[in-house]
Motif scaffolding. Structure first.
Motif, short mmCIF file in Angstrom:
data_model
loop_
_atom_site.label_atom_id
_atom_site.label_comp_id
_atom_site.label_asym_id
_atom_site.label_seq_id
_atom_site.Cartn_x
_atom_site.Cartn_y
_atom_site.Cartn_z
N ASN A 1 -27.28 -23.43 16.62
CA ASN A 1 -25.87 -23.09 17.29
C ASN A 1 -26.01 -22.96 18.70
O ASN A 1 -25.09 -23.34 19.52
CB ASN A 1 -25.00 -21.76 16.86
CG ASN A 1 -24.63 -22.22 15.39
OD1 ASN A 1 -24.06 -23.07 15.03
ND2 ASN A 1 -24.74 -21.14 14.24
N PHE A 2 -27.05 -22.20 19.06
CA PHE A 2 -27.31 -22.09 20.54
C PHE A 2 -27.72 -23.49 21.11
O PHE A 2 -27.02 -23.94 22.34
CB PHE A 2 -28.66 -21.56 20.92
CG PHE A 2 -29.17 -21.43 22.10
CD1 PHE A 2 -28.80 -20.40 22.88
CD2 PHE A 2 -29.94 -22.49 22.59
CE1 PHE A 2 -29.24 -20.36 24.28
CE2 PHE A 2 -30.27 -22.56 23.92
CZ PHE A 2 -30.13 -21.36 24.85
N ASN A 3 -28.23 -24.61 20.57
CA ASN A 3 -28.13 -25.78 21.17
C ASN A 3 -26.80 -26.60 21.11
O ASN A 3 -26.57 -27.34 22.00
CB ASN A 3 -29.36 -26.80 20.62
CG ASN A 3 -30.76 -25.98 20.73
OD1 ASN A 3 -30.93 -25.95 21.81
ND2 ASN A 3 -31.52 -26.09 19.72
N LYS A 4 -26.16 -26.35 20.25
CA LYS A 4 -24.64 -26.97 20.10
C LYS A 4 -23.77 -26.59 21.26
O LYS A 4 -23.14 -27.39 21.88
CB LYS A 4 -23.78 -26.74 18.86
CG LYS A 4 -24.42 -27.35 17.59
CD LYS A 4 -23.56 -26.88 16.46
CE LYS A 4 -24.04 -27.70 15.25
NZ LYS A 4 -23.28 -27.11 14.00
N ILE A 5 -23.93 -25.21 21.79
CA ILE A 5 -23.05 -24.88 22.81
C ILE A 5 -23.79 -25.33 24.03
O ILE A 5 -23.09 -25.71 24.97
CB ILE A 5 -23.13 -23.35 22.76
CG1 ILE A 5 -22.35 -22.93 21.83
CG2 ILE A 5 -22.69 -22.81 24.29
CD1 ILE A 5 -22.24 -21.15 21.49
N LEU A 6 -25.26 -25.35 24.22
CA LEU A 6 -25.80 -25.85 25.45
C LEU A 6 -25.43 -27.47 25.57
O LEU A 6 -25.33 -27.90 26.72
CB LEU A 6 -27.24 -25.54 25.34
CG LEU A 6 -28.16 -26.07 26.42
CD1 LEU A 6 -27.75 -25.24 27.82
CD2 LEU A 6 -29.78 -25.72 26.24
N GLU B 1 -27.83 -17.83 29.13
CA GLU B 1 -27.61 -17.42 28.00
C GLU B 1 -26.10 -17.70 27.27
O GLU B 1 -25.29 -17.99 27.86
CB GLU B 1 -27.73 -15.91 27.82
CG GLU B 1 -26.75 -15.17 28.84
CD GLU B 1 -27.06 -13.51 28.46
OE1 GLU B 1 -26.58 -12.91 27.64
OE2 GLU B 1 -27.85 -13.13 29.42
N ASN B 2 -26.13 -17.72 26.00
CA ASN B 2 -24.73 -17.91 25.17
C ASN B 2 -24.69 -16.90 24.06
O ASN B 2 -25.91 -16.15 24.05
CB ASN B 2 -24.60 -19.33 25.00
CG ASN B 2 -25.56 -19.92 23.77
OD1 ASN B 2 -25.85 -19.25 22.92
ND2 ASN B 2 -25.74 -21.31 23.98
N GLU B 3 -23.77 -17.05 23.31
CA GLU B 3 -23.62 -15.83 22.43
C GLU B 3 -24.66 -15.85 21.27
O GLU B 3 -24.88 -15.07 20.77
CB GLU B 3 -22.38 -16.31 21.43
CG GLU B 3 -22.10 -17.31 20.78
CD GLU B 3 -20.76 -17.69 20.24
OE1 GLU B 3 -20.37 -17.35 19.29
OE2 GLU B 3 -19.96 -18.25 21.11
N TYR B 4 -25.55 -16.83 21.15
CA TYR B 4 -26.62 -16.92 20.29
C TYR B 4 -28.02 -16.83 20.84
O TYR B 4 -29.06 -16.74 20.13
CB TYR B 4 -26.66 -18.48 19.62
CG TYR B 4 -25.26 -18.63 18.71
CD1 TYR B 4 -25.17 -18.00 17.53
CD2 TYR B 4 -24.46 -19.52 19.33
CE1 TYR B 4 -24.19 -18.17 16.75
CE2 TYR B 4 -23.28 -19.65 18.51
CZ TYR B 4 -23.23 -18.98 17.32
OH TYR B 4 -21.99 -19.24 16.55
N GLY B 5 -28.13 -16.28 21.98
CA GLY B 5 -29.25 -15.97 22.59
C GLY B 5 -29.61 -16.61 23.99
O GLY B 5 -28.58 -17.05 24.71
N THR B 6 -30.69 -16.53 24.47
CA THR B 6 -31.20 -16.86 25.96
C THR B 6 -32.17 -17.97 25.92
O THR B 6 -32.63 -18.47 25.06
CB THR B 6 -31.95 -15.73 26.76
OG1 THR B 6 -33.10 -15.60 25.95
CG2 THR B 6 -31.14 -14.42 26.59
N TYR B 7 -31.87 -18.78 26.92
CA TYR B 7 -32.87 -20.21 27.13
C TYR B 7 -34.25 -19.78 26.90
O TYR B 7 -35.00 -20.70 26.26
CB TYR B 7 -32.61 -20.74 28.41
CG TYR B 7 -33.06 -21.97 28.66
CD1 TYR B 7 -32.33 -23.28 28.06
CD2 TYR B 7 -34.31 -22.41 29.20
CE1 TYR B 7 -32.89 -24.32 28.34
CE2 TYR B 7 -34.74 -23.57 29.32
CZ TYR B 7 -34.23 -24.68 28.86
OH TYR B 7 -34.85 -25.72 29.14
N LEU B 8 -34.76 -18.74 27.54
CA LEU B 8 -35.95 -18.38 27.61
C LEU B 8 -36.50 -18.02 26.24
O LEU B 8 -37.59 -18.57 25.76
CB LEU B 8 -36.53 -17.15 28.43
CG LEU B 8 -37.74 -16.57 28.61
CD1 LEU B 8 -38.58 -17.49 29.23
CD2 LEU B 8 -37.67 -15.25 29.44
#
Length: 76
Positions: free
Chosen positions: A17-22, A65-72
């Motif tokens: 989900n993080f990658n979908k938003i990114l 960052e997005n709602e699923y976490g941070t890039y780092l």
């Protein structure tokens, strides 16, 4: 009770989900990072511009960052 498979699946879903938003990785932009000065700023289909080295979002000047976490946290 602790369910290892469930926890692993939840983490995999969060990363997906993080990658979908990114969005899709489109390549380097050829400009220096506003934070570290390195020429490692990546562009994503979402419009995000994130430094691969220090994880700074070039638009907000803080770590991406997005709602699923941070890039780092999720990309290293």
């Amino acid at each position: 009770m602790f369910d290892m498979n469930k926890n692993i699946q939840e983490e995999l879903d969060r990363i997906e989900n993080f990658n979908k938003i990114l969005g899709e990785y489109l390549g380097y932009i050829g400009e220096p990072c506003c934070n570290c000065g390195r020429y490692r700023v990546q562009k994503f289909s979402s419009g995000a511009l994130v430094c691969e080295k220090c994880c700074t979002d070039q638009n907000t000047k803080v770590g991406y960052e997005n709602e699923y976490g941070t890039y780092l946290e999720l990309c290293f």
